[in-house]
Design a protein around this motif. Structure first.
Motif, mmCIF file in Angstrom:
data_model
loop_
_atom_site.group_PDB
_atom_site.id
_atom_site.type_symbol
_atom_site.label_atom_id
_atom_site.label_comp_id
_atom_site.label_asym_id
_atom_site.label_seq_id
_atom_site.Cartn_x
_atom_site.Cartn_y
_atom_site.Cartn_z
ATOM 1 N N ASP A 1 -0.624 12.856 3.714
ATOM 2 C CA ASP A 1 -0.516 14.021 4.586
ATOM 3 C C ASP A 1 0.419 15.066 3.984
ATOM 4 O O ASP A 1 0.135 16.263 4.008
ATOM 5 N N LEU A 2 1.536 14.623 3.435
ATOM 6 C CA LEU A 2 2.495 15.538 2.830
ATOM 7 C C LEU A 2 1.886 16.260 1.631
ATOM 8 O O LEU A 2 2.042 17.478 1.478
ATOM 9 N N LEU A 3 1.170 15.524 0.783
ATOM 10 C CA LEU A 3 0.534 16.141 -0.374
ATOM 11 C C LEU A 3 -0.545 17.137 0.042
ATOM 12 O O LEU A 3 -0.706 18.185 -0.584
ATOM 13 N N ASP B 1 0.843 -1.189 0.000
ATOM 14 C CA ASP B 1 0.000 0.000 0.000
ATOM 15 C C ASP B 1 0.880 1.242 0.000
ATOM 16 O O ASP B 1 2.079 1.179 0.238
ATOM 17 N N HIS B 2 0.242 2.377 -0.269
ATOM 18 C CA HIS B 2 0.965 3.641 -0.222
ATOM 19 C C HIS B 2 1.208 4.037 1.232
ATOM 20 O O HIS B 2 0.441 3.709 2.124
ATOM 21 N N ASP B 3 2.264 4.773 1.435
ATOM 22 C CA ASP B 3 2.584 5.283 2.764
ATOM 23 C C ASP B 3 1.542 6.330 3.152
ATOM 24 O O ASP B 3 1.307 7.271 2.395
ATOM 25 N N VAL C 1 1.263 20.316 1.242
ATOM 26 C CA VAL C 1 1.788 21.069 0.098
ATOM 27 C C VAL C 1 0.654 21.770 -0.640
ATOM 28 O O VAL C 1 0.780 22.940 -1.030
ATOM 29 N N ALA C 2 -0.475 21.102 -0.822
ATOM 30 C CA ALA C 2 -1.619 21.717 -1.500
ATOM 31 C C ALA C 2 -2.157 22.905 -0.698
ATOM 32 O O ALA C 2 -2.521 23.941 -1.270
ATOM 33 N N LEU C 3 -2.211 22.778 0.625
ATOM 34 C CA LEU C 3 -2.671 23.888 1.457
ATOM 35 C C LEU C 3 -1.717 25.075 1.396
ATOM 36 O O LEU C 3 -2.154 26.230 1.353
ATOM 37 N N ILE C 4 -0.423 24.802 1.384
ATOM 38 C CA ILE C 4 0.553 25.890 1.276
ATOM 39 C C ILE C 4 0.403 26.609 -0.057
ATOM 40 O O ILE C 4 0.417 27.847 -0.120
ATOM 41 N N ILE C 5 0.242 25.852 -1.132
ATOM 42 C CA ILE C 5 0.045 26.466 -2.448
ATOM 43 C C ILE C 5 -1.238 27.285 -2.473
ATOM 44 O O ILE C 5 -1.274 28.393 -3.025
ATOM 45 N N LEU C 6 -2.295 26.784 -1.863
ATOM 46 C CA LEU C 6 -3.566 27.508 -1.816
ATOM 47 C C LEU C 6 -3.438 28.809 -1.035
ATOM 48 O O LEU C 6 -3.940 29.852 -1.463
ATOM 49 N N VAL C 7 -2.741 28.775 0.097
ATOM 50 C CA VAL C 7 -2.566 29.988 0.908
ATOM 51 C C VAL C 7 -1.728 31.015 0.159
ATOM 52 O O VAL C 7 -2.067 32.212 0.145
ATOM 53 N N VAL C 8 -0.651 30.582 -0.484
ATOM 54 C CA VAL C 8 0.195 31.514 -1.237
ATOM 55 C C VAL C 8 -0.581 32.114 -2.409
ATOM 56 O O VAL C 8 -0.481 33.316 -2.675
ATOM 57 N N ALA C 9 -1.365 31.305 -3.106
ATOM 58 C CA ALA C 9 -2.144 31.819 -4.231
ATOM 59 C C ALA C 9 -3.206 32.812 -3.763
ATOM 60 O O ALA C 9 -3.415 33.855 -4.399
#
Length: 55
Positions: A16-18, A9-11, A21-29
């Motif tokens: 959580d990491l993805l 299975d996937h880790d 990263v998506a939340l950080i990109i959303l906040v910066v945008a």
């Protein structure tokens, strides 16, 4: 306690990491979107048609 990572299975930490990263990109945008000041349109370029014009 050691992490138990299954090779089949996937880790779960990868999800959580993805998400982080998506939340950080959303906040910066959003910050960039709300930080930019848009210039008000010039009144000379705004043409109002006359009421006597028939289309």
């Amino acid at each position: 306690m050691r992490w138990k990572i299954s090779h089949h299975d996937h880790d779960p930490r990868l999800g959580d990491l993805l998400t982080i990263v998506a939340l950080i990109i959303l906040v910066v945008a959003a910050w960039h979107f709300f930080d930019t000041r848009s210039e008000p349109p010039s009144k000379a370029a705004f043409i109002v048609p006359s009421q006597s014009v028939r289309w």
